[in-house]
Motif scaffolding. Sequence first.
Motif, PDB file in Angstrom:
ATOM      1  N   PRO A  95       7.133  -0.009   2.616  1.00  0.00           N
ATOM      2  CA  PRO A  95       6.077  -0.338   2.043  1.00  0.00           C
ATOM      3  C   PRO A  95       5.675  -0.517   0.934  1.00  0.00           C
ATOM      4  CG  PRO A  95       6.351   2.206   3.022  1.00  0.00           C
ATOM      5  CD  PRO A  95       6.984   1.437   3.249  1.00  0.00           C
ATOM      6  N   PRO A  96       5.577  -1.437  -0.206  1.00  0.00           N
ATOM      7  CA  PRO A  96       5.111  -1.894  -1.561  1.00  0.00           C
ATOM      8  C   PRO A  96       4.616  -0.001  -1.943  1.00  0.00           C
ATOM      9  CG  PRO A  96       2.762  -2.884  -0.109  1.00  0.00           C
ATOM     10  CD  PRO A  96       4.273  -2.129   0.978  1.00  0.00           C
TER      11      PRO A  96
ATOM     12  N   ILE B 136      -1.325  -3.340   1.731  1.00  0.00           N
ATOM     13  CA  ILE B 136      -1.948  -2.807   1.438  1.00  0.00           C
ATOM     14  C   ILE B 136      -1.388  -1.168   2.361  1.00  0.00           C
ATOM     15  CG2 ILE B 136      -4.401  -1.116   1.988  1.00  0.00           C
ATOM     16  CD1 ILE B 136      -5.014  -4.163   1.513  1.00  0.00           C
ATOM     17  N   PRO B 137      -0.767  -0.457   2.053  1.00  0.00           N
ATOM     18  CA  PRO B 137       0.195   0.538   3.036  1.00  0.00           C
ATOM     19  C   PRO B 137      -0.842   1.182   3.785  1.00  0.00           C
ATOM     20  CG  PRO B 137       0.227   1.133   0.557  1.00  0.00           C
ATOM     21  CD  PRO B 137      -0.746   0.381   0.577  1.00  0.00           C
ATOM     22  N   TYR B 138      -0.050   1.349   4.974  1.00  0.00           N
ATOM     23  CA  TYR B 138      -1.202   1.983   6.151  1.00  0.00           C
ATOM     24  C   TYR B 138      -0.439   3.246   6.429  1.00  0.00           C
ATOM     25  CZ  TYR B 138      -4.001   1.347  10.885  1.00  0.00           C
ATOM     26  OH  TYR B 138      -4.145   1.339  11.676  1.00  0.00           O
TER      27      TYR B 138
ATOM     28  N   HIS C 194      -3.745   0.618  -2.720  1.00  0.00           N
ATOM     29  CA  HIS C 194      -2.996   0.144  -3.490  1.00  0.00           C
ATOM     30  C   HIS C 194      -3.482  -0.185  -5.129  1.00  0.00           C
ATOM     31  CE1 HIS C 194       0.604  -2.550  -4.188  1.00  0.00           C
ATOM     32  NE2 HIS C 194      -0.420  -3.973  -4.414  1.00  0.00           N
ATOM     33  N   LEU C 195      -4.012  -0.999  -4.682  1.00  0.00           N
ATOM     34  CA  LEU C 195      -5.317  -1.609  -6.378  1.00  0.00           C
ATOM     35  C   LEU C 195      -6.433  -0.243  -6.342  1.00  0.00           C
ATOM     36  CD1 LEU C 195      -4.657  -4.661  -6.527  1.00  0.00           C
ATOM     37  CD2 LEU C 195      -3.311  -3.317  -7.805  1.00  0.00           C
ATOM     38  N   PHE C 196      -7.019   0.650  -5.627  1.00  0.00           N
ATOM     39  CA  PHE C 196      -8.212   0.277  -5.692  1.00  0.00           C
ATOM     40  C   PHE C 196      -8.186   2.500  -4.919  1.00  0.00           C
ATOM     41  CE2 PHE C 196      -9.117  -3.400  -5.926  1.00  0.00           C
ATOM     42  CZ  PHE C 196     -10.265  -4.022  -7.194  1.00  0.00           C
ATOM     43  N   TYR C 197      -8.953   3.103  -4.118  1.00  0.00           N
ATOM     44  CA  TYR C 197      -8.880   4.283  -4.562  1.00  0.00           C
ATOM     45  C   TYR C 197      -8.675   4.002  -2.360  1.00  0.00           C
ATOM     46  CZ  TYR C 197     -13.729   3.031  -4.511  1.00  0.00           C
ATOM     47  OH  TYR C 197     -15.100   2.893  -4.726  1.00  0.00           O
TER      48      TYR C 197
END
Length: 508
Positions: free
Chosen positions: A65-66, A404-406, A412-415
């Motif tokens: 994952p990114p 978005i990681p799961y 990813h970019l936000f909380y």
Amino acid sequence: LLTVTMFLSTLTPKFYFALTVTSSFISGLIFVFEWWHFRKYGTSFIEQVSVSHLRPLIGGAESSPPAPAAFSAGENETSRQNMPECKVWRNPLNLFRGAEYSRYMWVTGKEPLTYYDMNLSAQDHQTFFTCDTDALRPSDTVMQKAWRERNPQARIKAAYQALALNNDCATAYVLLAEEEATTIVDAEKYFKQALKAGEMIYRKSQNCHSQSPQHEAQLRRDTNVLVYVKRRLAMCARKLGRIREAVKMMRDLMKEFPLLSMLNIHENLLEALLELQAYADVQAVLAKYDDISLPKSAAICYTAALLKARAVSERFSPETASRRGLSTAEINAVEAIHRAVEFNPHVPKYLLEMKSLVLPPEHILKRGDSEAVAYAFFHLQHWKRIEGALNLLHCTWEGTFRMIPYPLEKGHLFYPYPSCTETADRELLPTFHEVSVYPQKELPFFIHFTAGLCSFSAVLALLTHQFPELMVIFAKTCFGTLLSPFLFTMEHTEDLLLSSPWHQLTGV
């Protein structure tokens, strides 16, 4: 093969019953474990093992994952854990009860506001428009009770009583403008009267606010009243088509009271500037408020995405982009859309008209369905005005969820996305509206498979127990059908070997 055939012919119904019960029990255990693993981690255990361990053995590349990027809010891990997940905010663009919400109810017969939403507004009014010194003025005492009244007619009656005691009671005019006026024109007239009275009281409070804490509290209250009235007057001008006048009023208000940025007046300004198509001014406002140290909103994120999409949307084509790749400007636009969708994933379905809109509530939950409704209600026209913007959004917004990681304990970019938005949105939005829920966790294939296997084997066990002889015949028939191609192949191979020249010469 003869041994296998003899073995199958000697099996009793008890064996088949024990076999199906055992398989049903084992598949049931696997199903329970799979369900528990999915509820806790959001993935199937079997799929995770196959991806992590089996795929590398057969030569597949493991997709990692990114890595999460820097958080937009600029806070560290501790502060994000302590952050209140579901704080409800006053809607900066909330409609007028008498002139808009009530008219909707008269026409449709549906109540657009929930009791929870109106109760929050009553609490806001008591906080903004009352203070400890109200007992010194009879009209303010009456209004203090009026804001607590549940019945609209009782509130309106109390406002007239306050005006009878003091014709310069600003909060009484505010209540009449919000709830009695049935048109925006009538509401504007009441607000102009409230502005005249509010400015006079505000000047008096300024002169004596340093005398005591009570006078300081009175100044805060009078400041809240004045800011509220000026903002609503600007919104009246916006609704009546006097947009440039509304923009000027909003700019003046933000300059006069710069410390009241938590009221989000800049969101009203953004919407009015978009209506004027003053995109350079919109960009200037975003440069000030779309900052890493400031809280975000759907209006901020999606307006930033709209401006970047505007630069490329007219000439954007998915087929062309897939052949030649994305240009730098297109990549920036796609990244801005991904950023906006990650902040509030409910908005695209309203902008693309995949879900029907309702009147926005008086309070919204940031990143929730209520905020999405409020944003799309006022900004859908701005997206439609820019050619190709909705097409670009349609082609790219779903790609956000692959980045978005799961599970969503990560960001990813936000909380991380709050887990309590559904409950709060159901309290804020009317019952006839279908609340959008994110994330919609789809059950993995292996949960469906193990559930079906468990149910099928349990049914076989029940049938074997009830009809043992018939199920034995059925089992032998199934085994015979499965083994018949293999037996036929073996017999055919033996005939070929017996008829071969080598067998005839050697007898082997």
